[in-house]
Design a protein around this motif. Structure first.
Motif, PDB file in Angstrom:
ATOM      1  N   GLY A   1     -15.053  17.414 -90.820  1.00 28.29           N
ATOM      2  CA  GLY A   1     -15.695  16.108 -90.880  1.00 28.29           C
ATOM      3  C   GLY A   1     -15.452  15.358 -92.163  1.00 28.29           C
ATOM      4  O   GLY A   1     -15.747  14.164 -92.264  1.00 28.29           O
TER       5      GLY A   1
ATOM      6  N   ASN B   1     -15.047  20.006 -81.277  1.00 28.91           N
ATOM      7  CA  ASN B   1     -16.377  19.940 -80.644  1.00 28.91           C
ATOM      8  C   ASN B   1     -16.222  19.794 -79.128  1.00 28.91           C
ATOM      9  O   ASN B   1     -16.575  18.766 -78.565  1.00 28.91           O
ATOM     10  CB  ASN B   1     -17.183  18.768 -81.217  1.00 28.91           C
TER      11      ASN B   1
ATOM     12  N   ASP C   1     -20.547  15.220 -81.910  1.00 31.93           N
ATOM     13  CA  ASP C   1     -19.331  14.404 -81.979  1.00 31.93           C
ATOM     14  C   ASP C   1     -19.399  13.445 -83.168  1.00 31.93           C
ATOM     15  O   ASP C   1     -20.435  12.797 -83.401  1.00 31.93           O
ATOM     16  CB  ASP C   1     -19.165  13.564 -80.704  1.00 31.93           C
ATOM     17  N   LEU C   2     -18.293  13.347 -83.903  1.00 30.19           N
ATOM     18  CA  LEU C   2     -18.165  12.283 -84.892  1.00 30.19           C
ATOM     19  C   LEU C   2     -17.850  10.985 -84.161  1.00 30.19           C
ATOM     20  O   LEU C   2     -16.997  10.953 -83.268  1.00 30.19           O
ATOM     21  CB  LEU C   2     -17.051  12.583 -85.891  1.00 30.19           C
TER      22      LEU C   2
ATOM     23  N   ARG D   1     -22.746  10.406 -86.384  1.00 26.97           N
ATOM     24  CA  ARG D   1     -22.621  11.641 -85.595  1.00 26.97           C
ATOM     25  C   ARG D   1     -23.635  11.593 -84.460  1.00 26.97           C
ATOM     26  O   ARG D   1     -24.761  11.117 -84.633  1.00 26.97           O
ATOM     27  CB  ARG D   1     -22.864  12.868 -86.475  1.00 26.97           C
TER      28      ARG D   1
ATOM     29  N   HIS E   1     -15.278   7.604 -80.511  1.00 31.31           N
ATOM     30  CA  HIS E   1     -15.165   8.827 -81.289  1.00 31.31           C
ATOM     31  C   HIS E   1     -14.570   8.495 -82.651  1.00 31.31           C
ATOM     32  O   HIS E   1     -13.739   7.593 -82.775  1.00 31.31           O
ATOM     33  CB  HIS E   1     -14.303   9.847 -80.550  1.00 31.31           C
TER      34      HIS E   1
ATOM     35  N   TRP F   1     -13.266  10.813 -85.297  1.00 30.41           N
ATOM     36  CA  TRP F   1     -12.390  11.638 -86.134  1.00 30.41           C
ATOM     37  C   TRP F   1     -11.162  10.830 -86.560  1.00 30.41           C
ATOM     38  O   TRP F   1     -10.689  10.973 -87.670  1.00 30.41           O
ATOM     39  CB  TRP F   1     -11.954  12.894 -85.372  1.00 30.41           C
TER      40      TRP F   1
END
Length: 747
Positions: A578, A605, A618-619, A633, A664, A666
């Motif tokens: 993260g 995840n 989840d980011l 998050r 999302h 990431w």
């Protein structure tokens, strides 16, 4: 760092592998795949190019009973725009005889008209004057300030209106799920308006002219024609909306008419004139300087002023009213800030214990209401020193940052002891806020009785990210005599919204400009500084600060990226997944944010995506308003919506808003990442990204890393070429000219 692909087994995380990048596919009309806003070419605007930061607009906050920060901010900006529009309308509106009279003035007018008509005037119209009581002279009237009232959620369209629009859409073969958006865009009576003028469907975000044409043909039948006046007006407004998404506040008339021609409008000039006559757009004539910046002959005076005025070169611009009024309001407010500061400089402003550009900044602020400060990440220490000095003197001074991350990084530069105390006795606590929190009143000192910020000094960091409407709201909210410092890195990407406020102010040269002499440290600082001046230098990175991972196709780019985030970077530096951000040019394509986020979620995840594709842990990136992206998050989901934890606290995104305002997180685009910093960054450059790269994009993406940067490299020589030869795309604005007419050049 080498500008050529190289193997990395012994130089850092990741490893070499085969591949040539796949093409990035375009997304839907509402979600452009290319992140960088389209610029000067009107053809780009006609294709619907938009700023990346505006993706996923919507407040996405809470249920109707609980207002979000974004709703409050949007409501405040809406009220400010309405106030500005009323002021402009009152200034320009002709007054019909007698229509704005009341009381004795109205009686007098009636008496005069009676005499003119041969009747006897009423005696009551001419009473004997009464002696006026003596009273002290009133205090000078200060200009009205925008007042932020209790924010209210924008009302949803009435169900009857939505049903009426749905029936019209069904008759025209358009998707019925557009009914709510069309009703909100067109207001009461939207159904009737849409049936009378089907091209008004273009006011709905994401609808393109060819789709509106099909809808019009289904409703109008044989009466539908390309030369329909209604079509020309609607396409004119649509093109200007696309230009605003690309960052322009107006378009030059030739560019607009050329774009209308490409949209099969037979008489482009007539379409523009029709839009002007209906008040849908505004036109401006801006005088141009002669080559070399010399004044035109008309400005030199003499016996031939009238002839010179007629031959004076001008450019004709056409723009939407909201952005034109915002730009004029911003120019007015900045001129007031420059001219309202007392000329006497207090001796307390003499910098104590400061040197170099920090001391220069303090001296500039001492004698001027508006000051620009430029520099990189390390240069933030200079406005921090200014803020500390001002609060130590008891001044009401606050710094506002674009993101919560920026706020936290700036706060870390301030002392915690009493020396940093402000007028309220607080130290660093409360001295730094987010810009959105300042505007909504959720953070900062609040507003005085006249609606102005209760401040003596406001320092705005990340100034290049200011769009013209937000900048106008901030400048209008400052009280007379307050100082404004705009600080930022001019090499980063410009704002997601229309305008280029910081660059325009730098070009106008109407106030002092302090350039920091504090370089960013280390190999990363050396690399990014070189990019800023157009050089992609080879940098020594003994601590694996910079690693190149060459790839040959998009599939390999995704594989290497997941490997870096999940394994190599954590193993080499100890960063959790993260703490590493992935940056790629666009959302679509085989190596865009969608593909990368899917692969990263599966690895980091995994889950079924129980709520709109999201699972706890989840980011994500939440876009509560156009141009704003807040990392967060997922915590949980229930009937209220998606529960997130963000830097500013918990957020609940209503179920119907999730799809449009949450992604999302990431992998981000550079526009979503600007204003934030991460311990590590992985920049993915698939082969199809070559055409979308520019120096500001590379500078912004590479500059998000604090300690480590991995470049997943699949564009070969396109990267150094973009750094050396592709500057920021131009934007058409009026702010520099408006400022020059109101503020004399500095120094």
């Amino acid at each position: 760092m080498s500008t050529e692909p190289e193997t990395t087994e012994n130089t850092g995380p990741g490893s070499t592998g085969p591949g040539a990048a796949d093409g990035e596919g375009g997304g839907p009309a509402t979600e452009p795949a290319a992140e960088e806003p389209g610029a000067g070419e009107a053809a780009d605007m006609a294709d619907g190019a938009g700023a990346e930061g505006a993706d996923g607009a919507g407040d996405g906050g809470s249920a109707a009973a609980q207002l979000t920060e974004a709703q409050a901010e949007l409501a405040a900006q809406k009220r400010e725009r309405e106030r500005i529009e009323r002021r402009k309308a009152e200034r320009a509106e002709p007054i019909a005889a007698g229509t704005k009279l009341s009381g004795k003035a109205a009686d007098l007018l009636a008496a005069v008209r009676a005499v003119e008509g041969g009747a006897k005037p009423p005696a009551s119209a001419f009473p004997d004057p009464e002696p006026a009581p003596r009273r002290p002279a009133p205090e000078p009237v200060r200009p009205a300030r925008p007042v932020v009232a209790e924010p209210t959620a924008p009302p949803a369209p009435a169900p009857d209106t939505v049903d009426a629009v749905r029936r019209v859409l069904a008759d025209g073969g358009a998707p019925e799920n557009l009914a709510s958006q069309a009703a909100a865009a067109l207001g009461e009576g939207a159904g009737e308006l849409l049936r009378e003028d089907p091209w008004q469907l273009l006011r709905v975000t994401g609808v393109r002219p060819e789709q509106a044409d099909g809808f019009a043909r289904a409703l109008l039948g044989p009466e539908c024609a390309p030369d329909d006046e209604r079509r020309g007006r609607a396409v004119t407004v649509w093109l200007l909306e696309q230009a605003a998404l690309a960052g322009h506040t107006a378009l030059e008339l030739p560019a607009l008419t050329a774009a209308l021609g490409r949209q099969a409008v037979p008489d482009a000039d007539a379409a523009v004139q029709s839009a002007l006559a209906e008040g849908d757009v505004l036109a401006f004539q801006d005088a141009l300087e002669e080559p070399g910046g010399a004044p035109t002959k008309a400005a030199e005076g003499g016996d031939e002023d009238e002839d010179a005025e007629e031959s004076r070169p001008v450019r004709v611009l056409v723009g939407l009213e909201r952005y034109a009024l915002a730009e004029e309001s911003l120019a007015d407010a900045l001129a007031r800030i420059v001219n309202s500061l007392a000329k006497e400089v207090s001796p307390e402003w003499e910098p104590q214990g400061l040197s170099g550009s920090a001391a220069e900044l303090v001296r500039a602020v001492a004698g001027h209401g508006l000051v620009l400060h430029t520099g990189g990440e390390a240069a933030r220490a200079e406005p921090a020193a200014l803020l500390t000095a001002a609060r130590a003197q008891g001044l009401r001074a606050v710094a506002a940052c674009h993101t919560p991350d920026g706020r936290d990084r700036f706060t870390a530069l301030l002392p915690d002891d009493a020396d940093g105390a402000g007028a309220d006795g607080a130290g660093a606590e409360g001295a730094v806020v987010t810009l959105s929190g300042l505007l909504t009143g959720a953070e900062g000192p609040g507003r005085d009785a006249e609606g102005a910020f209760a401040l003596d000094l406001l320092v705005l960091t990340d100034a290049p990210l200011l769009d013209v409407e937000t900048a106008a709201t901030v400048a209008e909210s400052l009280p007379d005599g307050a100082r404004l410092v705009l600080s930022g890195d001019p090499a980063v990407l410009w704002s997601a919204g229309p305008g280029r406020v910081f660059a325009d102010l730098l070009a106008a040269r109407v106030c002092p400009q302090v350039a920091s002499r504090t370089p960013d440290p280390g190999p990363l600082g050396e690399l990014v500084s070189g990019i800023g001046v157009g050089e992609l230098n080879q940098v020594e990175a003994p601590g694996k600060e910079i690693v190149i991972v060459p790839v040959r196709d998009a599939g390999e780019a995704v594989h290497r990226t997941v490997q870096l985030v999940a394994d190599s970077v954590p193993r080499a530096f100890g960063f959790a997944p993260g703490e590493t951000v992935v940056i790629t040019p666009g959302h679509g394509g085989a190596a865009g944010t969608r593909a990368l986020n899917a692969a990263l979620k599966e690895r980091l995840n995994p889950g079924p995506g129980r709520f709109g594709g999201f699972d706890p842990g989840d980011l994500v990136v939440h876009s509560p308003a156009p141009g704003r992206s807040v990392p967060g998050r997922v915590v949980d989901a229930d009937a209220e919506g998606l529960h997130l934890t963000c830097a500013d606290g918990p957020v609940v995104v209503a179920k119907e808003r999730v799809e449009r305002s949450v992604r999302h997180g990431w992998a981000l685009t550079a526009h979503q990442a600007v204003g934030g910093r991460w311990p590590a960054a992985v920049v993915v450059l698939p082969g199809d990204a070559a055409q979308s790269l520019s120096r500001p994009w590379v500078y912004t993406a590479f500059g998000r890393a604090e300690r480590h940067l991995s470049v997943v490299h699949g564009v070969d020589q396109a990267l150094p070429r973009a750094v050396a030869e592709v500057p920021a795309k131009p934007r058409t604005t009026r702010l520099p000219l408006l400022l020059r007419t109101q503020v004399p050049p500095a120094g």
